[in-house]
Design a protein around this motif. Structure first.
Motif, mmCIF file in Angstrom:
data_model
loop_
_atom_site.group_PDB
_atom_site.id
_atom_site.type_symbol
_atom_site.label_atom_id
_atom_site.label_comp_id
_atom_site.label_asym_id
_atom_site.label_seq_id
_atom_site.Cartn_x
_atom_site.Cartn_y
_atom_site.Cartn_z
ATOM 1 N N GLY A 161 -7.270 -11.742 0.840
ATOM 2 C CA GLY A 161 -7.898 -10.825 1.781
ATOM 3 C C GLY A 161 -9.341 -11.191 2.050
ATOM 4 N N GLY A 162 -9.971 -10.401 2.915
ATOM 5 C CA GLY A 162 -11.362 -10.627 3.260
ATOM 6 C C GLY A 162 -12.092 -9.316 3.479
ATOM 7 N N TYR A 163 -13.362 -9.320 3.115
ATOM 8 C CA TYR A 163 -14.230 -8.163 3.367
ATOM 9 C C TYR A 163 -15.342 -8.609 4.302
ATOM 10 N N PHE A 164 -15.586 -7.814 5.353
ATOM 11 C CA PHE A 164 -16.563 -8.135 6.380
ATOM 12 C C PHE A 164 -17.722 -7.153 6.261
ATOM 13 N N PRO A 165 -18.757 -7.533 5.498
ATOM 14 C CA PRO A 165 -19.806 -6.580 5.120
ATOM 15 C C PRO A 165 -20.615 -6.064 6.301
ATOM 16 N N ARG A 166 -20.768 -6.869 7.329
ATOM 17 C CA ARG A 166 -21.542 -6.423 8.485
ATOM 18 C C ARG A 166 -20.905 -5.191 9.135
ATOM 19 N N PHE A 167 -19.596 -5.051 8.968
ATOM 20 C CA PHE A 167 -18.873 -3.950 9.620
ATOM 21 C C PHE A 167 -18.162 -3.038 8.613
ATOM 22 N N ASP A 168 -18.223 -3.373 7.328
ATOM 23 C CA ASP A 168 -17.532 -2.609 6.289
ATOM 24 C C ASP A 168 -16.037 -2.508 6.589
ATOM 25 N N VAL A 169 -15.427 -3.646 6.891
ATOM 26 C CA VAL A 169 -13.998 -3.714 7.208
ATOM 27 C C VAL A 169 -13.314 -4.613 6.178
ATOM 28 N N THR A 170 -12.163 -4.158 5.695
ATOM 29 C CA THR A 170 -11.346 -4.933 4.758
ATOM 30 C C THR A 170 -10.008 -5.257 5.406
ATOM 31 N N VAL A 171 -9.566 -6.514 5.271
ATOM 32 C CA VAL A 171 -8.261 -6.940 5.776
ATOM 33 C C VAL A 171 -7.598 -7.738 4.661
ATOM 34 N N ALA A 172 -6.396 -7.342 4.228
ATOM 35 C CA ALA A 172 -5.797 -7.972 3.050
ATOM 36 C C ALA A 172 -4.279 -8.031 3.152
ATOM 37 N N TYR A 173 -3.717 -8.896 2.304
ATOM 38 C CA TYR A 173 -2.264 -9.121 2.268
ATOM 39 C C TYR A 173 -1.740 -8.869 0.867
ATOM 40 N N HIS A 174 -0.650 -8.107 0.789
ATOM 41 C CA HIS A 174 0.040 -7.840 -0.470
ATOM 42 C C HIS A 174 1.407 -8.519 -0.424
ATOM 43 N N ARG A 175 1.617 -9.446 -1.334
ATOM 44 C CA ARG A 175 2.855 -10.222 -1.339
ATOM 45 C C ARG A 175 3.984 -9.395 -1.953
ATOM 46 N N ALA A 176 4.995 -9.109 -1.148
ATOM 47 C CA ALA A 176 6.170 -8.366 -1.602
ATOM 48 C C ALA A 176 7.342 -8.842 -0.756
ATOM 49 N N VAL A 177 7.934 -9.970 -1.143
ATOM 50 C CA VAL A 177 8.841 -10.694 -0.244
ATOM 51 C C VAL A 177 10.099 -9.904 0.097
ATOM 52 N N LEU A 178 10.553 -9.047 -0.805
ATOM 53 C CA LEU A 178 11.717 -8.199 -0.526
ATOM 54 C C LEU A 178 11.319 -6.758 -0.247
ATOM 55 N N LEU A 179 10.043 -6.440 -0.368
ATOM 56 C CA LEU A 179 9.476 -5.087 -0.313
ATOM 57 C C LEU A 179 9.883 -4.262 -1.525
ATOM 58 N N ALA A 180 11.163 -4.284 -1.887
ATOM 59 C CA ALA A 180 11.609 -3.595 -3.096
ATOM 60 C C ALA A 180 11.265 -4.433 -4.322
ATOM 61 N N ARG A 181 11.230 -3.772 -5.464
ATOM 62 C CA ARG A 181 10.955 -4.471 -6.720
ATOM 63 C C ARG A 181 12.151 -5.339 -7.113
ATOM 64 N N TYR A 182 11.853 -6.585 -7.484
ATOM 65 C CA TYR A 182 12.917 -7.419 -8.029
ATOM 66 C C TYR A 182 12.369 -8.248 -9.183
ATOM 67 N N ARG A 183 13.238 -8.589 -10.110
ATOM 68 C CA ARG A 183 12.800 -9.366 -11.263
ATOM 69 C C ARG A 183 13.981 -10.129 -11.854
ATOM 70 N N TRP A 184 13.639 -11.232 -12.514
ATOM 71 C CA TRP A 184 14.646 -12.065 -13.141
ATOM 72 C C TRP A 184 15.221 -11.381 -14.371
ATOM 73 N N GLN A 185 16.548 -11.431 -14.503
ATOM 74 C CA GLN A 185 17.212 -10.817 -15.642
ATOM 75 C C GLN A 185 18.213 -11.827 -16.213
ATOM 76 N N PRO A 186 17.850 -12.475 -17.328
ATOM 77 C CA PRO A 186 18.786 -13.444 -17.917
ATOM 78 C C PRO A 186 20.019 -12.745 -18.461
ATOM 79 N N LEU A 187 21.100 -13.476 -18.575
ATOM 80 C CA LEU A 187 22.323 -12.901 -19.110
ATOM 81 C C LEU A 187 22.208 -12.764 -20.624
ATOM 82 N N ASP A 188 22.707 -11.662 -21.137
ATOM 83 C CA ASP A 188 22.787 -11.456 -22.581
ATOM 84 C C ASP A 188 24.076 -10.722 -22.891
#
Length: 407
Positions: A161-188
């Motif tokens: 992301g970036g912060y633009f101090p002259r204007f007090d504006v923030t623009v940023a990206y949040h990585r969430a490729v599926l939007l929902a939570r996902y995680r690796w689960q090995p077999l047991d």
């Protein structure tokens, strides 16, 4: 000699000082008021015309100087096509988007200073996969031209992301490729129900739980731009390591395939957005960015070494799902997106059609790293910067200013 009256000698200087003080006060008031008010746009908004459709039209030869170059501090190396020596960059940026019903002129370029002034004190967030990151980098580099003092910003779980101090504006990206939570689960031993020959483990997707990367920022941003779609394929999750969908902590039975899983996640995440994101927040959903792999998938020698945009007559042969081509997924995903956001206050940024033409504008073989093509193949999915995403930025900026004004 009559003594001089000291009061008479001081009057002119006192008057002069008073005048200067009044002028300075007036100037300060005018200056501060000007900063607080959105500026008058240097070019009339195309959206002032009700017939204007920013998302349909054609690319015309109309070169304009890019707002940034290879030195932008927010660049991501793989998309910095000037730095990577990509052939044809002048040609890629020689085209401008001519939208239908918008007065017959090319889409106006964002005025970065005017946009930042109108956004003073606000925050703009992107959530999704790397195509939203591609979008964000173009946005940051364009805005940087109006505030060279901008600095990198990675708070609240932001990936970039970036912060633009002259204007007090923030623009940023949040990585969430599926939007929902996902995680690796090995077999047991407790994973007997998932045991299939060749299965190494699963990626568990909790369809009703947003990814940690954005779950806590729903009240932080004034504008949010969502997307998902490019990770919903067997190239990302092959049968040896598939997605398995859970709800309320339990596997969904019967098991969902990839497309059905995407449909369920879209509906669940949009329901969460409706509940958790304030109504005052502008919410956009960016439609799918088309790929341009010709002759095969990315891992089967797919290529995009084109020197000009596709013609309108070629688009269906590339992208219509009925033709079962390697690039059909954009329109398939868009159908689910449109269905899911229907009836909500989420606005569709339908950038797919305009981008379908631009087979010529990807990084292709110019990836900035030795042996990258041998390992990953050509990049016919992301976009060169500067390039097509700059037009996405022009559209988004016009929409944000218009939609805030519309209440």
């Amino acid at each position: 000699m009559k003594p001089r009256d000291p009061s008479r000698s001081l009057k002119p200087s006192l008057c002069f000082s008073a005048i200067i003080a009044i002028l300075l006060s007036s100037f300060a008031l005018l200056y501060s008021t000007t900063l607080l008010l959105p500026p008058s746009p240097s070019t009339p908004s195309p959206l002032s015309n009700a017939a204007c459709d920013l998302f349909s039209g054609q690319w015309i030869t109309f070169p304009r100087p890019a707002l940034y170059d290879a030195t932008c501090p927010f660049h991501r190396n793989a998309w910095n096509c000037y730095r990577n020596g990509r052939d044809g960059m002048a040609s890629i940026n020689a085209f401008s988007w001519l939208p239908n019903g918008c007065g017959g002129s090319p889409l106006p370029r964002i005025d970065p200073a005017a946009f930042l002034s109108s956004m003073r004190g606000r925050r703009i967030g992107f959530v999704g996969d790397s195509l939203n990151e591609n979008f964000l980098v173009a946005f940051l580099c364009a805005l940087h031209s109006a505030d060279p003092g901008a600095r990198k910003w990675k708070k609240k779980g932001a990936w970039r992301g970036g912060y633009f101090p002259r204007f007090d504006v923030t623009v940023a990206y949040h990585r969430a490729v599926l939007l929902a939570r996902y995680r690796w689960q090995p077999l047991d031993n407790s994973s007997a129900s998932f045991r299939v020959d060749g299965l190494k483990g699963i990626y568990r997707v909790d369809v009703d739980v947003p990814a940690d990367d954005w779950v806590n920022v729903t009240n932080f941003y004034d504008v949010l731009v969502f997307n998902t779609g490019h990770w919903w394929g067997s190239d990302k999750f092959p049968k040896e390591t598939p997605l398995v969908f859970f709800k309320d902590g339990k596997p969904i039975v019967p098991a969902l395939g990839m497309v059905d899983g995407l449909e369920v996640v879209l509906k669940s995440m949009i329901s969460y957005i409706k509940k958790e994101v304030p109504k005052r927040t502008l919410k956009y959903w960016r439609s799918q960015s088309p790929r341009h792999f010709h002759g095969g998938e990315w891992d089967h020698n797919g290529s995009c070494l084109f020197t000009k945009p596709l013609s309108a007559g070629e688009l269906d042969s590339w992208f219509d799902p009925r033709n079962k081509g390697v690039n059909k997924e954009a329109r398939e995903v868009n159908f689910l997106i449109k269905e899911a956001i229907d009836g909500t206050d989420i606005r569709l940024l339908n950038l797919t059609h305009m981008s379908e033409f631009r087979a010529d504008a990807h990084p292709a073989i110019w990836l900035g790293k030795k042996d990258a093509v041998a390992i990953w193949g050509q990049d016919c999915m992301h976009w060169c910067l500067p390039g097509v995403p700059d037009t996405w930025v022009d559209i988004l900026a016009a929409k944000i200013i218009h939609d805030f004004g519309a209440g």
